[in-house]
Design a protein around this motif. Structure first.
Motif, PDB file in Angstrom:
ATOM      1  N   LEU A 345       0.823  -1.220  -0.037  1.00 29.59           N
ATOM      2  CA  LEU A 345      -0.023   0.156   0.023  1.00 29.59           C
ATOM      3  C   LEU A 345       0.832   1.214   0.061  1.00 29.59           C
ATOM      4  CD1 LEU A 345      -2.004  -1.097   3.028  1.00 29.59           C
ATOM      5  CD2 LEU A 345      -3.059  -0.923   0.760  1.00 29.59           C
ATOM      6  N   ALA A 346       0.330   2.434  -0.358  1.00 29.51           N
ATOM      7  CA  ALA A 346       0.969   3.484  -0.356  1.00 29.51           C
ATOM      8  C   ALA A 346      -0.018   4.751   0.301  1.00 29.51           C
ATOM      9  CB  ALA A 346       1.632   3.980  -1.701  1.00 29.51           C
ATOM     10  N   ILE A 347       0.690   5.782   0.837  1.00 28.72           N
ATOM     11  CA  ILE A 347       0.018   6.883   0.982  1.00 28.72           C
ATOM     12  C   ILE A 347       0.958   8.106   0.112  1.00 28.72           C
ATOM     13  CG2 ILE A 347      -0.531   8.796   2.853  1.00 28.72           C
ATOM     14  CD1 ILE A 347      -0.829   6.679   4.635  1.00 28.72           C
ATOM     15  N   ALA A 348       0.313   8.832  -0.569  1.00 30.59           N
ATOM     16  CA  ALA A 348       0.903   9.883  -1.169  1.00 30.59           C
ATOM     17  C   ALA A 348       0.175  11.226  -1.000  1.00 30.59           C
ATOM     18  CB  ALA A 348       0.984   9.636  -2.702  1.00 30.59           C
ATOM     19  N   VAL A 349       0.815  12.239  -0.883  1.00 27.76           N
ATOM     20  CA  VAL A 349       0.384  13.687  -0.574  1.00 27.76           C
ATOM     21  C   VAL A 349       0.895  14.857  -1.096  1.00 27.76           C
ATOM     22  CG1 VAL A 349      -0.540  12.943   1.650  1.00 27.76           C
ATOM     23  CG2 VAL A 349       1.773  13.880   1.582  1.00 27.76           C
ATOM     24  N   THR A 350       0.520  15.702  -1.902  1.00 31.39           N
ATOM     25  CA  THR A 350       1.011  16.878  -2.428  1.00 31.39           C
ATOM     26  C   THR A 350       0.050  17.926  -2.406  1.00 31.39           C
ATOM     27  OG1 THR A 350       1.895  17.772  -4.648  1.00 31.39           O
ATOM     28  CG2 THR A 350       0.144  16.230  -4.744  1.00 31.39           C
ATOM     29  N   GLY A 351       0.412  19.159  -1.707  1.00 29.11           N
ATOM     30  CA  GLY A 351      -0.554  20.165  -1.483  1.00 29.11           C
ATOM     31  C   GLY A 351       0.273  21.611  -1.348  1.00 29.11           C
TER      32      GLY A 351
END
Length: 422
Positions: A345-351
């Protein structure tokens, strides 16, 4: 028992140190059903100290004075107690023996400054200090039992546990209480209270429901007073748990990272992270949980577009066309992290954490989150209108809860998530 508390020290009044001792005292005593009636803080002023000691004793059975027992001229508690009780300051043989032994263990002689800590109100009793040089003081004034305690937290704690509490137990009724603390995420205090009002109208009087708002986990407390109430706690814990539903993380101490790690372990899964706007915060929170190495092979902090492209294989064309804060980019970040680490699994964030960098289309506080497996990858845009640190913490919290729900096959949307979805 009516209990008052007097804190003393210029450093407290100036804000140089934060008062944690009163919280420690309240925490230790509440198990016995003893609560602080009144708390007063004063500086190193002898006249003011004397005035407050006298007044607080008139409205209490017990007064705890914290601070002012040190070796310097601004430590005035012993002198104030002597003046209030119309006694002299005199050398206390037991305090002197303690000081002499304390200094000898450290390889130096007793100097005049330390000797001041043996000069106590004549006729008082001392309270043993297992950690420091300053003994505590015990005496009575106006029928009120006074305990003077050191201001150093590491000295105060064992003094409370080993010396003061046993004395109070022998003199005052103790209504032992038991508290269950539940951690919830995604519901506010008012929403939970409304649920209780609507569904648990027969709430028992001898179990107190309380809340402590914190970020990001809300504490829901069930406090039982008396033996009969304690027997009811399991039933009402179950009822409250059912009301909280999938917002319930478990019993405190629990956190979103620990709940997520527990879910990963339960399902024998590994997770990785690809972080831009959080700068590795999610990975840091996960690895702060003992045993996280079983479920967390690694992370990639891809702050720049060049690193997103080089390490996560994010398309340069999409970066140019859609921008770094976009669904296309966050999904590629997640897939690239899975490919690089071999995680399930992955969590990716960009903001946009701010305070600068926003546009009308993508204001400060905008974040894209992707989570899931390569075959079942989900993504969602949120707008979190918080200052930079708050924004990063809320991104981490939402991300962890989304993946926790994903692993446990729970509904995706909490009330909190719905509020911030774009």
């Amino acid at each position: 028992m009516k209990l008052n508390l007097l804190l003393t020290g210029n450093e407290l009044m100036a804000g140089d140190i934060i008062d944690s001792n009163s919280a420690m005292i309240a925490e230790q005593f509440k198990y016995f059903g003893w609560r602080i009636n009144k708390k007063v803080t004063v500086g190193d002023d002898l006249a003011l100290l004397c005035e407050e000691i006298d007044q607080l004793c008139t409205s209490a059975d017990v007064l705890i004075i914290n601070g002012g027992l040190g070796p310097t001229v601004d430590d005035l508690t012993a002198v104030a107690l002597a003046k209030v009780t119309n006694t002299e300051i005199a050398e206390h043989p037991d305090a002197l023996a303690h000081l002499t032994q304390w200094c000898a263990k450290r390889g130096y002689g007793l100097n005049s400054s330390n000797h001041k800590q043996a000069m106590l109100p004549k006729g008082c009793e001392i309270i043993a200090n297992a950690r420091g040089s300053a003994v505590g003081i015990k005496l009575k004034h106006r029928g009120c039992l006074i305990f003077a305690t050191p201001g150093v937290p590491s000295e105060l704690r064992p003094m409370l546990t080993n010396e003061i509490t046993p004395i109070l137990e022998g003199s005052y009724h103790s209504d032992h209480i038991e508290t269950l603390r539940l951690g919830a995420f995604g519901l506010g205090e008012s929403a939970i209270q409304e649920l209780v009002n609507e569904h648990l109208g027969d709430w028992p009087e001898d179990i107190e429901l309380g809340f402590r708002a914190s970020m990001p986990v809300l504490e829901v407390k069930l406090t039982a007073r008396g033996e009969l109430a304690k027997t009811k706690l399991p039933l009402w814990r179950t009822k409250v748990g059912e009301l909280l539903g999938d917002h319930l993380l478990g019993e405190l101490p629990i956190s979103l990272p620990s709940a997520t790690v527990a879910a990963l372990k339960e399902h024998n899964l590994q997770i990785c992270t690809a972080e831009s706007c959080t700068g590795g915060l999610i990975a840091s929170q996960l690895t702060g949980v003992p045993g996280a190495s079983q479920v967390f092979p690694g992370a990639i902090v891809s702050y720049s577009n060049a690193v997103k492209h080089r390490l996560l294989s994010v398309s340069e064309a999409d970066l140019a066309k859609e921008g770094a804060v976009s669904e296309a980019v966050v999904r590629q970040m997640a897939l690239g992290a899975i490919a690089s680490t071999g995680a399930d699994l992955a969590i990716a964030v960009t903001g946009i954490a701010g305070p600068d960098g926003g546009t009308p289309e993508k204001p400060v506080g905008t974040v894209w989150i992707a989570w899931g497996t390569a075959d079942q990858l989900k993504s969602q845009c949120f707008h979190l209108p918080f200052e930079r640190n708050g924004f990063q913490n809320w991104v981490a919290a939402l991300s962890l809860d989304l993946v926790r729900r994903y692993i446990l096959k729970l509904p995706e949307g909490s009330e909190l998530m719905k509020r911030y979805q774009r």
